[in-house]
Each structure stands twice: as C-alpha cells, then as structure tokens.
Design an enzyme around this catalytic site. Structure first.
Site, PDB file in Angstrom:
ATOM      1  CB  CYS A   4      16.667 -26.174 -31.158  1.00 15.13           C
ATOM      2  SG  CYS A   4      17.896 -24.892 -31.178  1.00 15.13           S
ATOM      3  CB  CYS A   6      23.824 -27.891 -27.355  1.00 19.54           C
ATOM      4  SG  CYS A   6      22.517 -29.127 -28.187  1.00 19.54           S
TER       5      CYS A   6
HETATM    6 FE1  FES Z   1      18.854 -26.474 -29.320  1.00 19.15          FE
HETATM    7 FE2  FES Z   1      20.353 -27.820 -27.391  1.00 19.15          FE
HETATM    8  S1  FES Z   1      18.705 -27.890 -28.536  1.00 19.15           S
HETATM    9  S2  FES Z   1      21.017 -25.713 -28.883  1.00 19.15           S
END
Ligand code: FES
Length: 127
Positions: free
Chosen positions: A39, A108
């Site tokens: 991400c 996360c």
């Molecule tokens: Fe990457 Fe939450 S989507 S830390």
C-alpha cells in the site's frame, strides 16, 4: 463505481479521530521506520527510555485510518513498559486492543508494532 464499506470498531474510530501521542521526539533514544510495500504506507515510532522503561513514545504515519488507529493504540500499549515488554507487543495484541480490525486492514497493525520493535532494537544496539 462500486464502493465497499469497511466496518470499524468504536475503538478504531476513537483512535482514528483522536489519535494519541502523535508527533516526533527530536532527541529520541530510539526510532524505527517501517513501510508496507503493497500500500506504500509508512509509520515512524520514536521512544525515550528512562530506567529501562519506555517513558515517552510518539508516532507519525503516512497511512490509512487503520494505520493511524493502530499506531495510536501501539503507543498507548507501549508507554511505561519495559523494553522486553515493548518487544512483546505483537501485531495481534494491537488489533485485539482495538477490538479487532477488518481482515483487509490487519496488515495496517503491522506497521506500528514493527516500527516500535525497530525503535527498541535501535536503542538496544546503541546501549
Ligand atoms: Fe496500508 Fe493501512 S492500507 S497501512
């Protein structure tokens, strides 16, 4: 476009809306930075150590709402703990303390827990 609603617990929403211990410790005794390649989010954790305990802890994150909430909870769990107790704060412990995270957001909680461990290890390496 189809939106997907993600359900967060009240604790996640509380720590997202009112994050604890946000900021930087300029003269930190240890600092850790961890990113997620998928991400692209990054979390920094800074600690001060007094008499073998984490006497101050702050975080900064370029992350999603769950990254903010998990970092906030990680700092609350870490404050006042010994270094060994801090190293024992797992990703799962952070998620559990928030009454759970949606499956897609479990990664996360890795950022803050791992950044805390990195900060403690940096301190240990220096001392
Ligand atoms: Fe990457 Fe939450 S989507 S830390």
């Amino acid at each position: 476009m189809i939106g997907i609603a993600i359900e967060y617990t009240e604790k996640v929403m509380d720590h997202f809306m009112n994050p604890r211990n946000v900021g930087e410790i300029p003269d930190a005794d240890g600092a850790g930075t961890v990113g997620n390649q998928v991400c692209g989010d990054v979390t920094n954790v800074y600690i001060k150590v007094t008499d073998g305990r984490i006497s101050d802890v702050k975080f900064k994150t370029f992350g999603c709402g769950a990254a903010i909430a998990t970092a906030s909870m990680t700092t609350e769990l870490a404050l006042g703990k010994t270094l060994q107790e801090g190293l024992a704060i797992t990703r799962d412990a952070v998620a559990d303390a928030l009454d759970g995270l949606p499956e897609s957001k479990l990664h996360c909680s890795n950022l803050a827990a791992d950044a805390l461990h990195a900060a403690i290890k940096e301190y240990m390496a220096k001392n």
